[in-house]
Design a protein around this motif. Structure first.
Motif, PDB file in Angstrom:
ATOM      1  N   ALA A   1       0.854  -1.217  -0.128  1.00  0.00           N
ATOM      2  CA  ALA A   1      -0.148  -0.057   0.112  1.00  0.00           C
ATOM      3  C   ALA A   1       0.857   1.180  -0.078  1.00  0.00           C
ATOM      4  O   ALA A   1       2.194   1.094   0.175  1.00  0.00           O
ATOM      5  N   ILE A   2       0.208   2.488  -0.297  1.00  0.00           N
ATOM      6  CA  ILE A   2       1.121   3.603  -0.209  1.00  0.00           C
ATOM      7  C   ILE A   2       1.659   3.749   0.855  1.00  0.00           C
ATOM      8  O   ILE A   2       2.868   4.527   1.251  1.00  0.00           O
ATOM      9  N   THR A   3       1.078   3.471   2.005  1.00  0.00           N
ATOM     10  CA  THR A   3       1.592   3.815   3.371  1.00  0.00           C
ATOM     11  C   THR A   3       2.703   2.828   3.662  1.00  0.00           C
ATOM     12  O   THR A   3       3.646   3.282   4.366  1.00  0.00           O
ATOM     13  N   ASP A   4       2.966   1.832   3.221  1.00  0.00           N
ATOM     14  CA  ASP A   4       4.183   0.938   3.208  1.00  0.00           C
ATOM     15  C   ASP A   4       5.181   1.515   2.588  1.00  0.00           C
ATOM     16  O   ASP A   4       6.382   1.614   2.997  1.00  0.00           O
ATOM     17  N   THR A   5       5.028   2.079   1.375  1.00  0.00           N
ATOM     18  CA  THR A   5       5.937   2.710   0.480  1.00  0.00           C
ATOM     19  C   THR A   5       6.570   3.963   1.401  1.00  0.00           C
ATOM     20  O   THR A   5       7.753   4.265   1.620  1.00  0.00           O
ATOM     21  N   ILE A   6       5.628   4.854   1.741  1.00  0.00           N
ATOM     22  CA  ILE A   6       6.032   6.203   2.349  1.00  0.00           C
ATOM     23  C   ILE A   6       6.707   5.697   3.926  1.00  0.00           C
ATOM     24  O   ILE A   6       7.901   6.308   4.011  1.00  0.00           O
ATOM     25  N   ALA A   7       6.271   4.962   4.596  1.00  0.00           N
ATOM     26  CA  ALA A   7       6.816   4.632   5.966  1.00  0.00           C
ATOM     27  C   ALA A   7       8.315   3.942   5.488  1.00  0.00           C
ATOM     28  O   ALA A   7       9.459   4.156   6.220  1.00  0.00           O
ATOM     29  N   ASP A   8       8.378   3.173   4.326  1.00  0.00           N
ATOM     30  CA  ASP A   8       9.728   2.750   4.039  1.00  0.00           C
ATOM     31  C   ASP A   8      10.659   3.654   3.180  1.00  0.00           C
ATOM     32  O   ASP A   8      11.242   3.351   2.393  1.00  0.00           O
ATOM     33  N   ASN A   9      10.839   4.903   3.845  1.00  0.00           N
ATOM     34  CA  ASN A   9      11.443   6.098   3.246  1.00  0.00           C
ATOM     35  C   ASN A   9      11.292   6.354   1.897  1.00  0.00           C
ATOM     36  O   ASN A   9      12.155   6.382   1.032  1.00  0.00           O
ATOM     37  N   ALA A  10       9.876   5.996   1.201  1.00  0.00           N
ATOM     38  CA  ALA A  10       9.747   6.218  -0.076  1.00  0.00           C
ATOM     39  C   ALA A  10      10.410   5.343  -0.897  1.00  0.00           C
ATOM     40  O   ALA A  10      10.721   5.840  -2.256  1.00  0.00           O
ATOM     41  N   ALA A  11      10.814   4.375  -0.613  1.00  0.00           N
ATOM     42  CA  ALA A  11      11.687   3.117  -1.283  1.00  0.00           C
ATOM     43  C   ALA A  11      13.064   3.807  -1.564  1.00  0.00           C
ATOM     44  O   ALA A  11      13.696   3.344  -2.451  1.00  0.00           O
ATOM     45  N   ALA A  12      13.673   4.951  -0.869  1.00  0.00           N
ATOM     46  CA  ALA A  12      14.763   5.399  -1.297  1.00  0.00           C
ATOM     47  C   ALA A  12      16.029   4.431  -0.737  1.00  0.00           C
ATOM     48  O   ALA A  12      16.099   3.818   0.332  1.00  0.00           O
ATOM     49  N   GLY A  13      16.719   3.934  -1.868  1.00  0.00           N
ATOM     50  CA  GLY A  13      17.860   3.215  -1.456  1.00  0.00           C
ATOM     51  C   GLY A  13      19.314   3.768  -1.390  1.00  0.00           C
ATOM     52  O   GLY A  13      20.233   3.390  -0.679  1.00  0.00           O
ATOM     53  N   GLY A  14      19.243   4.664  -2.668  1.00  0.00           N
ATOM     54  CA  GLY A  14      20.669   5.308  -3.095  1.00  0.00           C
ATOM     55  C   GLY A  14      20.399   6.443  -3.980  1.00  0.00           C
ATOM     56  O   GLY A  14      19.446   6.352  -4.603  1.00  0.00           O
ATOM     57  N   MET A  15      21.626   7.032  -4.395  1.00  0.00           N
ATOM     58  CA  MET A  15      21.294   7.919  -5.833  1.00  0.00           C
ATOM     59  C   MET A  15      22.952   8.064  -6.130  1.00  0.00           C
ATOM     60  O   MET A  15      23.965   7.960  -5.523  1.00  0.00           O
ATOM     61  N   ILE A  16      22.894   8.109  -7.604  1.00  0.00           N
ATOM     62  CA  ILE A  16      24.085   8.307  -8.298  1.00  0.00           C
ATOM     63  C   ILE A  16      24.110   9.674  -9.086  1.00  0.00           C
ATOM     64  O   ILE A  16      23.177   9.951  -9.668  1.00  0.00           O
ATOM     65  N   VAL A  17      25.037  10.526  -8.723  1.00  0.00           N
ATOM     66  CA  VAL A  17      25.306  11.704  -9.580  1.00  0.00           C
ATOM     67  C   VAL A  17      26.499  11.623 -10.550  1.00  0.00           C
ATOM     68  O   VAL A  17      27.498  11.007 -10.148  1.00  0.00           O
ATOM     69  N   GLY A  18      26.231  12.352 -11.698  1.00  0.00           N
ATOM     70  CA  GLY A  18      27.407  12.578 -12.711  1.00  0.00           C
ATOM     71  C   GLY A  18      27.095  13.546 -13.430  1.00  0.00           C
ATOM     72  O   GLY A  18      26.017  14.187 -13.460  1.00  0.00           O
ATOM     73  N   GLY A  19      27.742  13.323 -14.725  1.00  0.00           N
ATOM     74  CA  GLY A  19      27.142  14.082 -16.023  1.00  0.00           C
ATOM     75  C   GLY A  19      27.871  15.510 -15.762  1.00  0.00           C
ATOM     76  O   GLY A  19      28.658  15.951 -14.846  1.00  0.00           O
ATOM     77  N   ARG A  20      27.143  16.461 -16.507  1.00  0.00           N
ATOM     78  CA  ARG A  20      27.329  18.064 -16.620  1.00  0.00           C
ATOM     79  C   ARG A  20      26.776  18.847 -15.335  1.00  0.00           C
ATOM     80  O   ARG A  20      25.427  18.643 -15.641  1.00  0.00           O
TER      81      ARG A  20
END
Length: 260
Positions: free
Chosen positions: A150-169
């Motif tokens: 449910a959407i409540t599961d996703t939000i409680a789970d930090n909105a499914a954030a696992g990591g991020m990668i940045v690069g480029g210009r």
């Protein structure tokens, strides 16, 4: 609504699941009375636990920015979660896939704030004025709960954030047409997804304006120097050990990483 004790239990369960790399039953099944307010409260408690471990909050991610995803989740607005310093990877990184349960990648733009931004009433132009840089980014989404969610599961789970990668210009927000940034996402030499940034609520800064106004309602704001992942403009692509990823943003450069 949940009691404070139930909220703490939910946060503890998600925290332990993340630390032990295991999937737990949906909180909406464990706590059938959970509501959106509970889910965000649990997310905040989870973040406090991470900070107590030494993690530092460096910004936010915005999810469910497309109408199709909102309809699938039975909501009418995006959601958001926290980004911590140990979630950040750079272009060229070898990322341990075992750090995640079932990682997937989404193509996004990251906004770096040049000044504090606080609601209410924030509009797209306020976000553009308060943004120092925009940079290509990939979000690693990962869930700590079973399906169906449910959407409540996703939000409680930090909105499914696992990591991020940045690069480029790195570009200033007015130097390019931020609405029409196109990108392709390739896995092992095959283009899996493509999209254009206007798919993010019509303008990638629109989600950030929504976020700032939403944070105001809980007494929070975006701080100078924080990073915001503005939302995906492609469908998620699953990754596994051995996969080589290349995201091509055209004039904004590219991101290349591998999962090991």
């Amino acid at each position: 609504m949940l009691t404070d004790d139930e909220r703490r239990r939910g946060a503890e369960d998600l925290y332990n699941a993340d630390r032990e790399r295991r999937v737990i039953p949906q909180l909406s099944r464990t706590f059938p009375n959970i509501e959106l307010e509970d889910a965000y409260a649990i997310q905040g408690m989870w973040a406090e636990k991470r900070i107590a471990d030494g993690a530092r909050i460096i910004g936010h991610k915005i999810g469910l920015t497309s109408r199709a995803m909102q309809m699938a989740s039975k909501i009418t607005e995006p959601d958001y979660g926290y980004l911590t310093d140990d979630m950040l990877y750079r272009d060229g990184a070898q990322i341990p896939a075992g750090r995640f349960m079932a990682p997937r990648l989404e193509v996004e733009l990251a906004f770096v704030m040049s000044e504090t931004l606080e609601g209410p009433g924030i509009q797209i132009y306020d976000v553009m004025r308060a943004t120092e840089f925009v940079v290509p980014a990939l979000e690693i989404i990962d869930y700590r709960t079973e399906v169906p969610r449910a959407i409540t599961d996703t939000i409680a789970d930090n909105a499914a954030a696992g990591g991020m990668i940045v690069g480029g210009r790195t570009v200033r927000p007015m130097d390019v047409n931020i609405r029409w940034v196109g990108a392709t996402l390739s896995k092992n030499g095959i283009i899996e997804e493509s999209g254009v940034s206007a798919a993010i609520m019509g303008h990638p800064a629109a989600g950030i304006a929504w976020l700032v106004n939403k944070l105001h309602a809980v007494g929070a704001r975006l701080e100078k120097g924080q990073i915001v992942l503005a939302g995906s403009f492609t469908r998620p692509v699953s990754v596994a050990p051995g996969d080589v990823i290349h995201a091509d943003y055209g004039p904004l450069g590219a991101i290349g990483v591998s999962f090991v």
